[in-house]
Design a protein around this motif. Structure first.
Motif, short mmCIF file in Angstrom:
data_model
loop_
_atom_site.label_atom_id
_atom_site.label_comp_id
_atom_site.label_asym_id
_atom_site.label_seq_id
_atom_site.Cartn_x
_atom_site.Cartn_y
_atom_site.Cartn_z
N VAL A 176 -3.13 -3.19 5.59
CA VAL A 176 -1.83 -2.92 6.18
C VAL A 176 -1.81 -3.34 7.65
CG1 VAL A 176 -0.21 -1.10 6.83
CG2 VAL A 176 -1.34 -1.03 4.60
N ARG A 177 -2.88 -3.06 8.33
CA ARG A 177 -2.94 -3.41 9.75
C ARG A 177 -2.76 -4.90 9.95
NH1 ARG A 177 -5.57 1.31 12.39
NH2 ARG A 177 -5.17 0.38 14.41
N LEU A 237 1.04 -3.71 10.58
CA LEU A 237 0.87 -2.84 11.74
C LEU A 237 0.20 -3.55 12.88
CD1 LEU A 237 -0.18 0.61 10.28
CD2 LEU A 237 1.87 0.02 11.55
N GLY A 238 -0.74 -4.44 12.56
CA GLY A 238 -1.45 -5.17 13.61
C GLY A 238 -0.46 -5.82 14.55
N ASP A 239 0.48 -6.55 13.98
CA ASP A 239 1.50 -7.21 14.80
C ASP A 239 2.27 -6.20 15.63
OD1 ASP A 239 0.89 -9.68 13.67
OD2 ASP A 239 2.11 -9.19 11.94
N GLU A 240 2.61 -5.07 15.01
CA GLU A 240 3.38 -4.04 15.71
C GLU A 240 2.64 -3.56 16.92
OE1 GLU A 240 6.72 -4.34 14.04
OE2 GLU A 240 6.52 -2.48 15.16
N ALA A 245 0.85 -1.19 0.00
CA ALA A 245 0.00 0.00 0.00
C ALA A 245 0.88 1.23 0.00
CB ALA A 245 -0.90 0.02 1.24
N SER A 246 0.35 2.34 -0.51
CA SER A 246 1.11 3.57 -0.57
C SER A 246 0.15 4.73 -0.49
CB SER A 246 1.89 3.60 -1.90
OG SER A 246 2.89 4.54 -1.84
N GLY A 247 0.46 5.71 0.37
CA GLY A 247 -0.44 6.87 0.47
C GLY A 247 -0.04 7.77 1.60
#
Lengths: 306, 255, 327
Positions: B243-244, B248-251, B230-232
């Protein structure tokens, strides 16, 4: 020029190539696995030749002489590595170069002290002192035997490096020293083993060359430098490259020695040509090396580009 | 996100494989001037390989890299610096025997150095020295200018890297995990510095520190397994469900 | 904060007080002719002329070796080229020093450019081996030039003349020239190491990748340094030929190259004058030993090994700490 002359020159080239390979194989192993510049490799060759010549005088047996050369040089290599060279393992190339240079000076003088300043000579072993018929010409049996021995050693080395556990460790050590250490392998023992193997190969080369050359102080120096040319052209650390480059260098050298005196004789008077011939022929391989490296800095067999 | 011709950096369909292993897969990315574009993704996503291709140490198999409109895809690393691309290293690569000032001086002079600069006096030029001191000042190392690098802490060496990159008067900065291994206080300082740099340069920032990324970045690209997931804008990426779950979810769970 | 204190300077502490140790070395060398004359012999002037000449070559080599990190094991070839430049021209009746030096430059610069360009494109280990090989090549070249003596060497009739006059005939005059040229060489090398050029060279030794990424075209810099150090060795060769009235392939043997490296390490890699100190110590040692025994090399060899093991900063290097900016 006769077929006898041409073919025997080419066979001489092949024999010299095998001989260079014996020297280069040991040194490139040490360079590749230990990242250690051993300029004393030429001295090991010289000591091997001296031991062989001296043992042959005493024992009259070629087998004993050759065995003595291999074992003696191997032991010498073990001694050098253990007392001195292992300490320089991490010291960087400059110190390794200088220390092994000092060793070369030492050994060049030591052999003069032990065996005197004049050359030693060694006879060909009786069994191999004749000629054989090969490729339509007659050729000295001993030289042919060297080619055979060299090929055997090449096969043996290949088997060792590619088919045994030690060989696998050697190959691994060449690519990633730390990984080998974490495997629980004693890296010092491995290094010592590689060094001794290299020394033994040099000693074997010396023993085998002793009947053909005059055994004298400093005989290892020009051989060493040619060996370095072979290694650079074949790729540092590559056994296969060493073999190919050794044959290449030897054939170029043989071609030079065959044709350059003829060329010179047509350009200048005979005595000058005869005097200058060998030296100009010696230069040829370095000129060829320079041209090759100008085009391919990584050696003959290196890939180009990133 | 559409790319404009005024982009500082534009990567077009960049691809690279090592044999059967695809490390960069048709990556497209653009960085606008005076902005910070963050490149994030899990370990092994191919971020370092991408940086390597941008810096010129690795050659892509396909695609183009455009720096302010100029195609630099096959330009040598040393020439990219001269075209305005400076980078900091993930593993600090400062010159260990020199002082901080000497390090910055070398970086600064790179674009205007001539082989025949053989007079010591050139190193004492007041303007040059002042400029280098300014760069050190920016990163907070002004007092240590004449100290030897070997006395620096890891964090300070990273700061020196920044000073060197800045002193080159680049047009574009490649920052490869600048906050890695830093203490919270040092991270704050460096993050603030990066924020200030946005005003002057275009920045491509590779980072794992998500707090810093979303505080600083104008735009974000997420790289997973060599591909752009993804890009934005920063906000859009943070809210993107794909993305999550992928990254990001893991993060957040870990944080 | 003044410009001077902001000067790039390693955070090294000077152990000397005001007067750099280098001046002591030069003072010692300047005293030799007087001592020698007082003792009624020119032996010491001849000995120290030779020491200074090789020290000069070592100082030149150190520019690329200690400072630039490029281990060249074939540098003696340029000494040989310088010597043969003098020998060959003298053979044809051209005896002016200016002509000899010009011929030396005409030979050394293209050769060094060629060898340097081929050699510098290889990585560290390869560079060492290739420079050795080139040294050997020129050794064979000299041996093959039978018209110029071949392996027996080339005898030179007389010392070079300066503007047609035999100003260098006396040992003292020649000594003075060598000393002056040595001092000039040391000053040039020292200045170079403190210049932007030197900074790049030293930086390239510390981290080649970093310097490349900063944007420096390293091959150019290293090649320039290589040629400069070759010219210095060539100059030393011319002086050596004038001193010994002889040119020989032995001047370019790899043993000679190795001895230069030993001098550098013995004296101190990171200093300008260190190699000179190394030359003084090593050659004096050789002189003393060779008068006692024919087999002095058997002691020199292990001595070099001992130096590598125990005196890695070098004798002079231990005195003057810091790298590159200390004289």
């Amino acid at each position: 020029m006769s077929a006898q002359f041409l073919v025997s020159q080419m066979l001489n080239g092949l024999q010299f190539g095998v001989f260079l390979y014996l020297m280069a194989a040991g040194l490139t192993l040490v360079l590749g696995v230990m990242n250690f510049v051993n300029l004393a490799h030429g001295s090991l060759f010289m000591v091997g030749a001296y031991i062989a010549a001296a043992s042959f005088e005493r024992s009259e047996s070629f087998a004993v002489a050759l065995l003595g050369a291999v074992v003696g040089t191997g032991l010498l290599g073990l001694l050098l590595h253990g007392t001195l060279l292992a300490r320089l393992q991490q010291a960087g190339h400059l110190k390794q170069v200088l220390a092994t240079f000092g060793l070369t000076l030492f050994f060049n003088e030591l052999v003069r002290i032990v065996w005197g300043p004049s050359s030693l000579y060694m006879q060909l072993p009786d069994a191999l002192s004749g000629t054989v018929a090969v490729f339509g010409i007659t050729y000295p049996a001993y030289r042919l035997a060297i080619v055979g021995a060299g090929v055997l050693v090449a096969i043996g080395l290949w088997l060792l490096v590619h088919r045994t556990r030690i060989g696998m460790l050697i190959r691994a050590g060449a690519t990633n020293r730390d990984a080998v250490e974490t495997l629980g392998v004693n890296i010092n023992a491995l290094n010592a083993a590689v060094f001794v193997l290299g020394a033994a190969l040099a000693g074997f080369a010396g023993g085998v060359a002793a009947p053909l050359l005059s055994v004298q102080s400093g005989m290892g120096d020009p051989i060493l430098i040619l060996t370095l040319v072979v290694i650079v052209l074949g790729g540092i650390g590559s056994s296969k490259g060493a073999f190919q480059a050794a044959i290449f260098v030897a054939l170029v050298d043989a071609a030079g020695r065959t044709f350059i005196p003829l060329i010179l004789r047509s350009l200048m008077d005979r005595s000058l040509a005869n005097a200058a011939g060998p030296a100009v022929a010696s230069m040829l391989i370095y000129c060829v090396m320079a041209i090759i490296l100008a085009v391919r800095p990584g050696g003959l067999f290196a890939a180009r580009g990133r | 996100m559409t790319a404009t011709t005024a982009d500082a950096l534009r990567i077009e369909h960049l691809s690279k494989s090592y044999g059967a292993l695809v490390v960069t897969d048709d990556v497209c990315l653009s960085v606008a001037p005076n902005s910070i574009h963050a490149l994030i993704g899990p370990n092994g996503a191919g971020k370092s390989t991408l940086i390597g291709q941008l810096a010129g140490e690795l050659q892509p198999d396909a695609g183009r890299i455009l720096l302010f409109g100029e195609d630099i895809t096959s330009t040598l690393p040393e020439d990219r610096a001269r075209r305005g691309l400076s980078r900091s290293y993930q593993i600090s690569a400062v010159l260990p025997e020199f002082t901080l000032l000497q390090n910055v001086l070398l970086a600064h002079r790179a674009r205007r150095a001539h082989l025949t600069d053989m007079r010591p006096g050139l190193l004492r030029d007041p303007q040059t020295v002042a400029h280098c001191r300014d760069a050190l000042n920016e990163v907070g190392l002004a007092d240590l200018a004449t100290a030897s690098v070997e006395h620096l802490s890891y964090g300070q060496k990273r700061q020196l890297e920044f000073a060197m990159a800045i002193s080159q008067e680049p047009r574009m900065l490649l920052l490869d995990e600048p906050l890695a291994g830093m203490s919270p206080r040092e991270s704050e300082q460096i993050a603030a510095l990066i924020g200030r740099l946005r005003e002057r340069y275009a920045i491509l920032l590779v980072e794992h520190d998500m707090l810093a990324v979303f505080a600083l970045a104008t735009t974000v690209t997420v790289l997973v397994r060599g591909q752009v997931l993804a890009s934005g804008t920063a906000k859009a990426i943070r809210d993107d469900p794909a993305v999550r779950s992928a990254y990001l979810g893991d993060e957040e769970v870990a944080a | 904060m003044t410009i001077e204190t902001a000067l790039p300077n390693p955070a090294a502490t000077r152990t000397g007080r005001g007067i750099p140790p280098a001046l002591f070395v030069f003072a010692l060398l300047a005293a030799v002719p007087f001592v020698s004359t007082w003792l009624g012999t020119s032996y010491y002037m001849t000995l120290f002329s030779r020491i200074m000449i090789l020290g000069m070559a070592a100082i030149g080599l150190n520019l690329i070796l200690g400072f630039g990190g490029l281990v060249s094991l074939g540098h003696a070839l340029y000494i040989g080229v310088g010597a043969y430049a003098v020998g060959i021209l003298s053979r044809y009746g051209i005896v002016d020093l200016g002509a000899h030096l010009a011929f030396m430059l005409a030979l050394v610069v293209p050769v060094a450019c060629g060898i340097g360009w081929v050699s510098l494109r290889t990585r560290g280990l390869g560079f060492i081996m290739i420079t050795m090989a080139f040294g050997q090549m020129f050794y064979f070249l000299a041996v093959s030039l039978k018209i110029y003596g071949g392996d027996e060497g080339l005898v030179i009739q007389a010392r070079s003349l300066i503007t047609g006059r035999g100003l260098l005939e006396t040992p003292a005059a020649f000594y003075g020239l060598v000393l002056a040229l040595l001092a000039a060489t040391a000053w040039i090398v020292h200045t170079l190491t403190r210049s932007p050029f030197g900074l790049v060279l030293s930086g390239a030794r510390q981290s080649e990748q970093r310097m490349r990424t900063l944007g420096y075209p390293l091959l150019r810099y290293r090649l320039a340094a290589y040629v400069i150090s070759a010219v210095i060795a060539g100059l030393a060769g011319c002086l050596l030929a004038d001193l010994t009235l002889f040119a020989s392939p032995e001047y370019m043997s790899w043993t000679q190259s190795g001895t230069l490296v030993a001098m550098i390490v013995l004296g101190g890699l990171g200093t300008t004058v260190g190699p000179l100190v190394g030359a003084i110590v090593l050659l004096l040692l050789e002189e003393v030993l060779s008068s006692r025994t024919d087999h002095w090399l058997v002691i020199v060899g292990p001595t070099i090994v001992a130096i590598v093991l125990f005196a890695s900063r070098g004798l002079y290097g231990a005195l003057a700490s810091g790298r590159g900016s200390e004289p």
